[in-house]
Structure formats: structure tokens, C-alpha cells
Design an enzyme around this catalytic site. Sequence first.
Site, PDB file in Angstrom:
ATOM      1  N   ASP A  87       0.871  -1.182   0.000  1.00 26.37           N
ATOM      2  CA  ASP A  87       0.000   0.000   0.000  1.00 26.37           C
ATOM      3  C   ASP A  87       0.901   1.223   0.000  1.00 26.37           C
ATOM      4  O   ASP A  87       1.654   1.439   0.947  1.00 26.37           O
ATOM      5  CB  ASP A  87      -0.896  -0.035   1.247  1.00 26.37           C
ATOM      6  CG  ASP A  87      -2.002   1.008   1.201  1.00 26.37           C
ATOM      7  OD1 ASP A  87      -1.924   1.955   0.391  1.00 26.37           O
ATOM      8  OD2 ASP A  87      -2.940   0.883   2.008  1.00 26.37           O
ATOM      9  N   ASP A  98      -3.109   7.286  -3.459  1.00 34.62           N
ATOM     10  CA  ASP A  98      -3.055   6.199  -2.468  1.00 34.62           C
ATOM     11  C   ASP A  98      -3.507   4.943  -3.206  1.00 34.62           C
ATOM     12  O   ASP A  98      -4.634   4.907  -3.734  1.00 34.62           O
ATOM     13  CB  ASP A  98      -4.015   6.579  -1.330  1.00 34.62           C
ATOM     14  CG  ASP A  98      -4.100   5.566  -0.210  1.00 34.62           C
ATOM     15  OD1 ASP A  98      -3.330   4.601  -0.195  1.00 34.62           O
ATOM     16  OD2 ASP A  98      -4.975   5.768   0.663  1.00 34.62           O
ATOM     17  N   HIS A 160     -11.907   6.426   1.241  1.00 33.92           N
ATOM     18  CA  HIS A 160     -11.960   7.770   1.812  1.00 33.92           C
ATOM     19  C   HIS A 160     -11.760   8.821   0.744  1.00 33.92           C
ATOM     20  O   HIS A 160     -11.115   8.577  -0.268  1.00 33.92           O
ATOM     21  CB  HIS A 160     -10.856   7.906   2.863  1.00 33.92           C
ATOM     22  CG  HIS A 160      -9.514   7.411   2.400  1.00 33.92           C
ATOM     23  ND1 HIS A 160      -8.584   8.235   1.832  1.00 33.92           N
ATOM     24  CD2 HIS A 160      -8.971   6.162   2.355  1.00 33.92           C
ATOM     25  CE1 HIS A 160      -7.526   7.528   1.488  1.00 33.92           C
ATOM     26  NE2 HIS A 160      -7.725   6.246   1.781  1.00 33.92           N
ATOM     27  N   HIS A 168      -6.882  11.198   4.614  1.00 34.87           N
ATOM     28  CA  HIS A 168      -8.241  10.782   4.959  1.00 34.87           C
ATOM     29  C   HIS A 168      -9.052  12.035   5.240  1.00 34.87           C
ATOM     30  O   HIS A 168      -9.072  12.540   6.358  1.00 34.87           O
ATOM     31  CB  HIS A 168      -8.242   9.834   6.162  1.00 34.87           C
ATOM     32  CG  HIS A 168      -7.725   8.469   5.822  1.00 34.87           C
ATOM     33  ND1 HIS A 168      -8.466   7.328   5.942  1.00 34.87           N
ATOM     34  CD2 HIS A 168      -6.539   8.063   5.321  1.00 34.87           C
ATOM     35  CE1 HIS A 168      -7.758   6.282   5.543  1.00 34.87           C
ATOM     36  NE2 HIS A 168      -6.571   6.707   5.170  1.00 34.87           N
ATOM     37  N   GLU A 193     -11.015   1.132  -1.457  1.00 34.94           N
ATOM     38  CA  GLU A 193     -10.058   0.142  -0.970  1.00 34.94           C
ATOM     39  C   GLU A 193     -10.689  -0.988  -0.170  1.00 34.94           C
ATOM     40  O   GLU A 193     -10.677  -0.981   1.055  1.00 34.94           O
ATOM     41  CB  GLU A 193      -8.929   0.790  -0.177  1.00 34.94           C
ATOM     42  CG  GLU A 193      -9.302   1.653   1.002  1.00 34.94           C
ATOM     43  CD  GLU A 193      -8.049   2.065   1.790  1.00 34.94           C
ATOM     44  OE1 GLU A 193      -7.198   1.209   2.054  1.00 34.94           O
ATOM     45  OE2 GLU A 193      -7.956   3.251   2.141  1.00 34.94           O
ATOM     46  N   GLU A 276      -6.571  -1.288  -3.886  1.00 32.60           N
ATOM     47  CA  GLU A 276      -6.974   0.122  -3.743  1.00 32.60           C
ATOM     48  C   GLU A 276      -6.556   0.927  -4.969  1.00 32.60           C
ATOM     49  O   GLU A 276      -5.454   0.768  -5.478  1.00 32.60           O
ATOM     50  CB  GLU A 276      -6.303   0.724  -2.500  1.00 32.60           C
ATOM     51  CG  GLU A 276      -6.597   2.207  -2.291  1.00 32.60           C
ATOM     52  CD  GLU A 276      -6.015   2.757  -0.987  1.00 32.60           C
ATOM     53  OE1 GLU A 276      -5.031   2.189  -0.487  1.00 32.60           O
ATOM     54  OE2 GLU A 276      -6.568   3.751  -0.486  1.00 32.60           O
TER      55      GLU A 276
HETATM   56 MN    MN Z   1      -6.423   4.592   1.482  1.00 34.67          MN
HETATM   57 MN    MN Z   2      -3.693   2.911   0.959  1.00 33.75          MN
END
Ligand code: MN
Ligand code: MN
Length: 292
Positions: A87, A98, A160, A168, A193, A276
Amino acid sequence: MARYPPDLDRWREAARIAGKARELGLRLAVPGARLADVAEAIEAFIRSEGAAPAFPANLSRNDEAAHFTPAPGDTVTLQDGDLLKVDVGAHLDGAIADTADSVEVGGTHRHDHLIRAAREGRAAGIARVRAGGRVDDVSRAIAEAIRARGLKPIVDLTGHSIERYLLHAGKSIPNVPGMSAETLEEGEVIAIEPFATNGMGSIGNGPFGNILRFRNDPGGSDPALAAMFARFRTLPFTARWVVAPEEKAALERVRRKLQSYPVFVERGHGLVAQAEHTVLVGPTGAEVLSGP
Ligand code: MN
Ligand code: MN
């Protein structure tokens, strides 16, 4: 009222870099590889592309769902059969991407269904993204895709919204329906995600995962602290990135005032896969920024 970032091309570029960093991490995840070397290679690649890591490379294994990054000097190596989540985040002046994917280390192929379920959940969710659409439709599609493989979505981890220097931001994108009454707005950047597990479908807090964050600006009275805040702002960082002796000392002095992240561990100690993407909410659908 559309809310596209004014520097949309910077967000696209950050996501392109994050996507390539994610693929690099997946390729490096071979038996015997040190987690610390994989993390440092990912983060060095992001810097070599002119961006900065938006958070430390998260390399959570097996029943760890998220928020583990190696400590300085960590010598732990990947083992055949480990289910690794890669990640990663990259940012350009706070324009953040992200993105994550999962890989089974070695040639064992025991966890393919978990990895597929997470990716299918991600694809199903992204397919429901559109301006004015309900978050709940995205969540329902994610959950149905994962359950179709006989697995569980993790209920207490969510996608998010993302805003400048805010990984976030206000809006959550749950991985199960019935939890959000919000709608998506044109021009929003969001991360979808899903996490798929063969365990209980929820997480608890494990040990400290070596990730920290400034809650606010510490001010200029401590130069070492000010220098760190100038680099990391309110984005997550790790002690691996703090090498100057005066900064290490400053970090120890203020550590208790910083946000620290525990590793999220699956409650039933089930295996966890994650996928994600960062996407832009468009008028008729999502533009996947961190693809493919
Ligand atoms: Mn994330
Ligand atoms: Mn992530």
C-alpha cells in the site's frame, strides 16, 4: 457544484508515480527479500520521480490488514506463502495518490481467491462511481463482489476522500452497505479500498506499526522539529526517514504528542487481501488515476 482540484494534472501525475511504485513493490516481494529493502526501494522510486511518499510504504502481511512499515534496522524477510499488501502513497505539493494491491510471495498460489476477491471488489465499486451517485451503491457492489467468492469484506476499514495534504479527508467509502448516506460529488478524489478476508471480517489494534503523524504544526521554537514538519506536514511518516541526530532526538522528545498508528490485525486472524485505487469522480463515471 463541481470540486475538481485546480491542479488536476498534478494529482494525475502523483497517481501515475504511486501506481508504478506499487507495481515495483509487488515485483520485489520474493522469498527472502527484506521488508525494509522493499519499503526503501518503493520510497526511493517515488522520490526519483520527483514526488514524495505520502506515507511510509505499508507492507502488512497475512492477518495484518494495514499500517505496518518496517522499523529502522528491521531484518524481517518475506517467506514463501506470505500474503503481502503493498500500500503506497505519493504526493506532489500535497496532491496525493493512495493505491494498493496484494501478492502471494513465492509460487504457492494458496491465496489467489483472496487477492481476486479484493480486486473484484475494487472493480465493482469503481464501476458504481459517478457524480451524484450514492456512496452506498459503491459499498454494496464491493461487498457483493467479495461475498460472491465466499469471503468477507472487512467492515471497519473504509475508502476515503482525499484532499490536499489530507489523506483521509471528510468522507468515508465503506466496504459494506448501510453505513453511508452521502453522495459523490463531481471532481472529488476518492480512494476505493476493499479488504477481503477468510476471518471474522473486522479488525482490532495490534502493536505499534512504526507510523507517526503530526496532528498540527509544532511551530518554530525547535528547529529540528520545524525541519521535520516542513518535510512531512500532517502526512504520516516513519522513523526510517529521520536520520539526522538532532531530528532523532527531537522525535523522541515529542513522540507522545504525535499520532501513532497501531497495526490493524484481523480479529479472527484470517488472511487479508487489499486492493486500492485513487479515482476522480467524473460526471458519468470514475477516472482511475492510479491504474491499471
Ligand atoms: Mn487509502
Ligand atoms: Mn492505501
